[in-house]
Design an enzyme around this catalytic site. Structure first.
Site, PDB file in Angstrom:
ATOM      1  N   TRP A 180      -5.978 -26.591  -7.903  1.00  4.93           N
ATOM      2  CA  TRP A 180      -6.545 -25.750  -8.916  1.00  4.93           C
ATOM      3  C   TRP A 180      -7.078 -24.713  -8.406  1.00  4.93           C
ATOM      4  O   TRP A 180      -8.092 -24.624  -7.366  1.00  4.93           O
ATOM      5  CB  TRP A 180      -7.520 -26.545  -9.671  1.00  4.93           C
ATOM      6  CG  TRP A 180      -8.323 -25.744 -10.696  1.00  4.93           C
ATOM      7  CD1 TRP A 180      -7.639 -25.260 -11.926  1.00  4.93           C
ATOM      8  CD2 TRP A 180      -9.419 -25.210 -10.817  1.00  4.93           C
ATOM      9  NE1 TRP A 180      -8.561 -24.493 -12.672  1.00  4.93           N
ATOM     10  CE2 TRP A 180      -9.662 -24.450 -11.877  1.00  4.93           C
ATOM     11  CE3 TRP A 180     -10.607 -24.906  -9.986  1.00  4.93           C
ATOM     12  CZ2 TRP A 180     -10.959 -23.500 -11.964  1.00  4.93           C
ATOM     13  CZ3 TRP A 180     -11.587 -24.314  -9.953  1.00  4.93           C
ATOM     14  CH2 TRP A 180     -11.689 -23.520 -11.339  1.00  4.93           C
ATOM     15  N   GLU A 219      -2.539 -27.380 -11.332  1.00  3.48           N
ATOM     16  CA  GLU A 219      -3.332 -27.817 -12.631  1.00  3.48           C
ATOM     17  C   GLU A 219      -4.023 -26.460 -13.117  1.00  3.48           C
ATOM     18  O   GLU A 219      -4.609 -25.470 -12.548  1.00  3.48           O
ATOM     19  CB  GLU A 219      -4.792 -28.418 -12.062  1.00  3.48           C
ATOM     20  CG  GLU A 219      -5.507 -28.408 -13.191  1.00  3.48           C
ATOM     21  CD  GLU A 219      -6.885 -29.405 -12.789  1.00  3.48           C
ATOM     22  OE1 GLU A 219      -8.003 -29.513 -13.420  1.00  3.48           O
ATOM     23  OE2 GLU A 219      -7.025 -29.449 -11.343  1.00  3.48           O
ATOM     24  N   LYS A 221      -5.735 -24.177 -16.590  1.00  2.00           N
ATOM     25  CA  LYS A 221      -6.736 -24.169 -17.224  1.00  2.00           C
ATOM     26  C   LYS A 221      -6.823 -22.805 -18.359  1.00  2.00           C
ATOM     27  O   LYS A 221      -6.037 -21.996 -18.204  1.00  2.00           O
ATOM     28  CB  LYS A 221      -7.985 -23.780 -16.321  1.00  2.00           C
ATOM     29  CG  LYS A 221      -9.155 -24.112 -17.219  1.00  2.00           C
ATOM     30  CD  LYS A 221     -10.448 -24.141 -15.965  1.00  2.00           C
ATOM     31  CE  LYS A 221     -11.804 -24.470 -16.620  1.00  2.00           C
ATOM     32  NZ  LYS A 221     -12.727 -24.718 -15.499  1.00  2.00           N
ATOM     33  N   ASP A 253      -5.371 -31.543 -17.213  1.00  2.00           N
ATOM     34  CA  ASP A 253      -6.653 -32.054 -17.411  1.00  2.00           C
ATOM     35  C   ASP A 253      -7.056 -32.042 -18.927  1.00  2.00           C
ATOM     36  O   ASP A 253      -6.565 -31.147 -19.602  1.00  2.00           O
ATOM     37  CB  ASP A 253      -7.288 -31.088 -16.548  1.00  2.00           C
ATOM     38  CG  ASP A 253      -9.083 -31.211 -16.584  1.00  2.00           C
ATOM     39  OD1 ASP A 253      -9.476 -31.472 -17.684  1.00  2.00           O
ATOM     40  OD2 ASP A 253      -9.647 -31.389 -15.674  1.00  2.00           O
ATOM     41  N   HIS A 256      -8.642 -28.727 -20.221  1.00  2.00           N
ATOM     42  CA  HIS A 256      -8.122 -27.487 -19.987  1.00  2.00           C
ATOM     43  C   HIS A 256      -7.249 -27.004 -20.893  1.00  2.00           C
ATOM     44  O   HIS A 256      -6.673 -26.144 -20.837  1.00  2.00           O
ATOM     45  CB  HIS A 256      -7.516 -27.649 -18.515  1.00  2.00           C
ATOM     46  CG  HIS A 256      -8.417 -27.536 -17.495  1.00  2.00           C
ATOM     47  ND1 HIS A 256      -8.025 -27.616 -16.034  1.00  2.00           N
ATOM     48  CD2 HIS A 256      -9.725 -28.106 -17.500  1.00  2.00           C
ATOM     49  CE1 HIS A 256      -9.281 -27.790 -15.320  1.00  2.00           C
ATOM     50  NE2 HIS A 256     -10.156 -27.967 -16.159  1.00  2.00           N
ATOM     51  N   HIS A 280      -5.927 -35.506 -14.862  1.00  2.00           N
ATOM     52  CA  HIS A 280      -7.443 -35.667 -14.744  1.00  2.00           C
ATOM     53  C   HIS A 280      -8.138 -35.799 -15.907  1.00  2.00           C
ATOM     54  O   HIS A 280      -8.083 -34.999 -17.024  1.00  2.00           O
ATOM     55  CB  HIS A 280      -8.099 -34.120 -14.289  1.00  2.00           C
ATOM     56  CG  HIS A 280      -8.058 -34.118 -12.771  1.00  2.00           C
ATOM     57  ND1 HIS A 280      -8.617 -33.078 -12.289  1.00  2.00           N
ATOM     58  CD2 HIS A 280      -7.429 -34.953 -11.768  1.00  2.00           C
ATOM     59  CE1 HIS A 280      -8.001 -33.035 -10.670  1.00  2.00           C
ATOM     60  NE2 HIS A 280      -7.738 -34.427 -10.370  1.00  2.00           N
ATOM     61  N   ASP A 288     -14.123 -26.793 -21.796  1.00  2.00           N
ATOM     62  CA  ASP A 288     -14.262 -27.371 -20.713  1.00  2.00           C
ATOM     63  C   ASP A 288     -15.406 -27.767 -20.166  1.00  2.00           C
ATOM     64  O   ASP A 288     -15.605 -27.455 -19.005  1.00  2.00           O
ATOM     65  CB  ASP A 288     -13.093 -26.781 -19.870  1.00  2.00           C
ATOM     66  CG  ASP A 288     -12.964 -27.734 -18.610  1.00  2.00           C
ATOM     67  OD1 ASP A 288     -12.904 -28.841 -18.669  1.00  2.00           O
ATOM     68  OD2 ASP A 288     -12.867 -27.132 -17.342  1.00  2.00           O
ATOM     69  N   ASP A 290     -16.436 -31.004 -19.354  1.00  2.00           N
ATOM     70  CA  ASP A 290     -16.498 -31.943 -18.208  1.00  2.00           C
ATOM     71  C   ASP A 290     -17.673 -33.100 -18.745  1.00  2.00           C
ATOM     72  O   ASP A 290     -18.515 -33.694 -17.802  1.00  2.00           O
ATOM     73  CB  ASP A 290     -16.601 -31.617 -16.870  1.00  2.00           C
ATOM     74  CG  ASP A 290     -15.434 -30.752 -16.562  1.00  2.00           C
ATOM     75  OD1 ASP A 290     -14.565 -31.375 -16.435  1.00  2.00           O
ATOM     76  OD2 ASP A 290     -15.561 -29.678 -16.264  1.00  2.00           O
ATOM     77  N   ASP A 320     -12.309 -36.801 -13.878  1.00  2.00           N
ATOM     78  CA  ASP A 320     -12.862 -35.721 -13.528  1.00  2.00           C
ATOM     79  C   ASP A 320     -14.228 -35.159 -14.441  1.00  2.00           C
ATOM     80  O   ASP A 320     -13.659 -34.361 -15.701  1.00  2.00           O
ATOM     81  CB  ASP A 320     -11.753 -34.539 -13.669  1.00  2.00           C
ATOM     82  CG  ASP A 320     -12.180 -33.097 -12.971  1.00  2.00           C
ATOM     83  OD1 ASP A 320     -13.398 -33.092 -12.545  1.00  2.00           O
ATOM     84  OD2 ASP A 320     -11.527 -31.935 -13.189  1.00  2.00           O
TER      85      ASP A 320
END
Length: 413
Positions: A180, A219, A221, A253, A256, A280, A288, A290, A320
């Site tokens: 990423w 990955e 985003k 992800d 993302h 993820h 995003d 997390d 993640d």
């Protein structure tokens, strides 16, 4: 009759074998991310300030400050996470006596993690660290117009794949190595094609060396802080790159994508073509962000897609998230257990029968079955899973974490 025995009989009435579900759940590995324990700082020069379009918020006391403390915290967390586990590392978590440039890393710089993995019976996954570095110039790495910058990061990517290969060689099995990058622009760029062509050429060089035990992934985003207008490594770019490069897979992800996009709906599309789909798993809140994984409807749908597709050996599940506003060890345990709970709920479905209902266009029966499952006592089966792993099904684990906080974390200043 015990609570589990009652649940077992109830599920058997629907054609579900809870013993088989428990056995399957115990075999599905979940990769625990090391960076939750220290707010994504790593061990380079005392820990770098986070940059590259990502951010950790909060200042909860007790952050791990060195490899020994992070391993100590992980060891504690692993005692309260049942089933099959892996550990996911970033390149910035090397354990060395002196600073090492990222384009000079070697497998020996991560030997302490291999020893840790052997002690705890873990597989190891790996990520090049393309952020929080002075060599990230104007938020660009592999797509930079500066050839020196690109060469630096290309070499970093190559060396990371060799580290991952060494992990697999020492521990057996495979090692997922995920790329990423933060590359993008805050405002509308004059040239979108040039950066993506440079990224393509850089990736081609990184992946040219054959690594038989490495599962490579890329990955995407949607955007990052300071990178709102253009992301070089977009979903479309990586989807086509993975499709054109056998052995490179698109990692998804869950944070993302646009808030209205669900990875659970995308998973089956990739499984039609890809041998592996790395994940993820995070929890986005408006963006995003997390957040720690909770047992949301989307997490349950994601797990159902994995189980219904009989893809538990093809979907590589990793966590993640990085939350510095709560106890970091509790965050690991909560997130990992919720991922496993979602998988268990999926494994307790009468999958074949429900497929037959759909294919037979018996949608009324299918809907009734889906709704009935929501109120069945899957919690009793979860408690049985914990008990067989030697763990308590109550919140007693949290009391242990709180004691650890008082005895260990509180002393870190």
């Amino acid at each position: 009759m015990s609570r589990y025995s009652e649940a077992r009989e109830t599920y058997a009435g629907l054609g579900v074998d809870t013993e088989l579900a428990l056995k399957q759940l115990a075999s599905i590995p979940v990769s625990l991310h090391c960076w939750q324990g220290d707010d994504v700082r790593g061990f380079e020069n005392g820990g770098a300030d986070l940059s590259g379009g990502i951010q950790t918020t909060g200042n909860y006391p007790g952050r791990a400050r060195n490899p020994g403390e992070l391993m100590e915290d992980l060891s504690f967390a692993l005692q309260e996470i049942p089933g099959s586990r892996r550990l996911n590392l970033h390149a910035s978590y090397l354990v060395t006596q002196k600073p090492v440039e990222r384009n000079q890393i070697e497998p020996e710089h991560y030997q302490a993690w291999v020893d840790f993995a052997k002690e705890h019976h873990l597989g190891l996954d790996f990520n090049p660290t393309f952020f929080s570095s002075p060599m990230v110039k104007d938020n660009l790495t592999l797509s930079s117009p500066d050839g020196n910058v690109r060469r630096y990061w290309i070499e970093h990517g190559k060396r990371c794949r060799r580290v991952a290969e060494s992990f697999a060689g020492q521990l057996g099995g495979h090692s997922l190595c995920n790329v990423w990058i933060p590359d993008g622009y805050k405002d509308v760029p004059a040239d979108r094609l040039g950066p993506r062509l440079r990224l393509k050429e850089s990736l081609d060089q990184i992946f040219e060396e054959e690594m038989p035990h490495v599962i490579d992934s890329v990955e995407s985003k949607t955007f990052g802080i300071g990178l709102e207008s253009f992301t070089v490594g977009s979903n479309e770019f990586y989807a086509y790159y993975a499709a054109r490069h056998p052995g490179v897979y698109q990692l998804m992800d869950t944070g993302h994508y646009h808030p209205t996009e669900m990875v659970s709906e995308k998973l089956s599309a990739l499984l039609c073509y890809a041998k592996y789909v790395p994940l993820h798993v995070s929890r986005p809140v408006r963006w995003d962000s997390d957040h720690v994984v909770t047992l949301t409807d989307e997490l349950k749908e994601l797990a159902k897609e994995i189980v219904r597709a009989k893809a538990t050996d093809r979907v590589l599940i990793g966590l993640d998230f990085f939350d510095a506003s709560i106890n970091r060890i509790a965050a690991w345990i909560i997130g990992a257990r919720n991922m496993q709970k979602a998988l268990l709920i999926a494994l307790l479905e009468p999958g074949n029968a429900m497929e037959e209902m759909q294919d037979g266009c018996r949608f009324t029966r299918l809907l009734a079955c889906q709704e009935e499952l929501k109120t069945l006592d899957w919690g009793a089966v979860w408690e049985e899973f914990l008990a067989r792993a030697g763990m308590d099904g109550s919140l007693s684990w949290l009391s242990k974490v709180e004691d650890y906080e008082k005895q260990v974390l509180a002393k870190r200043r």
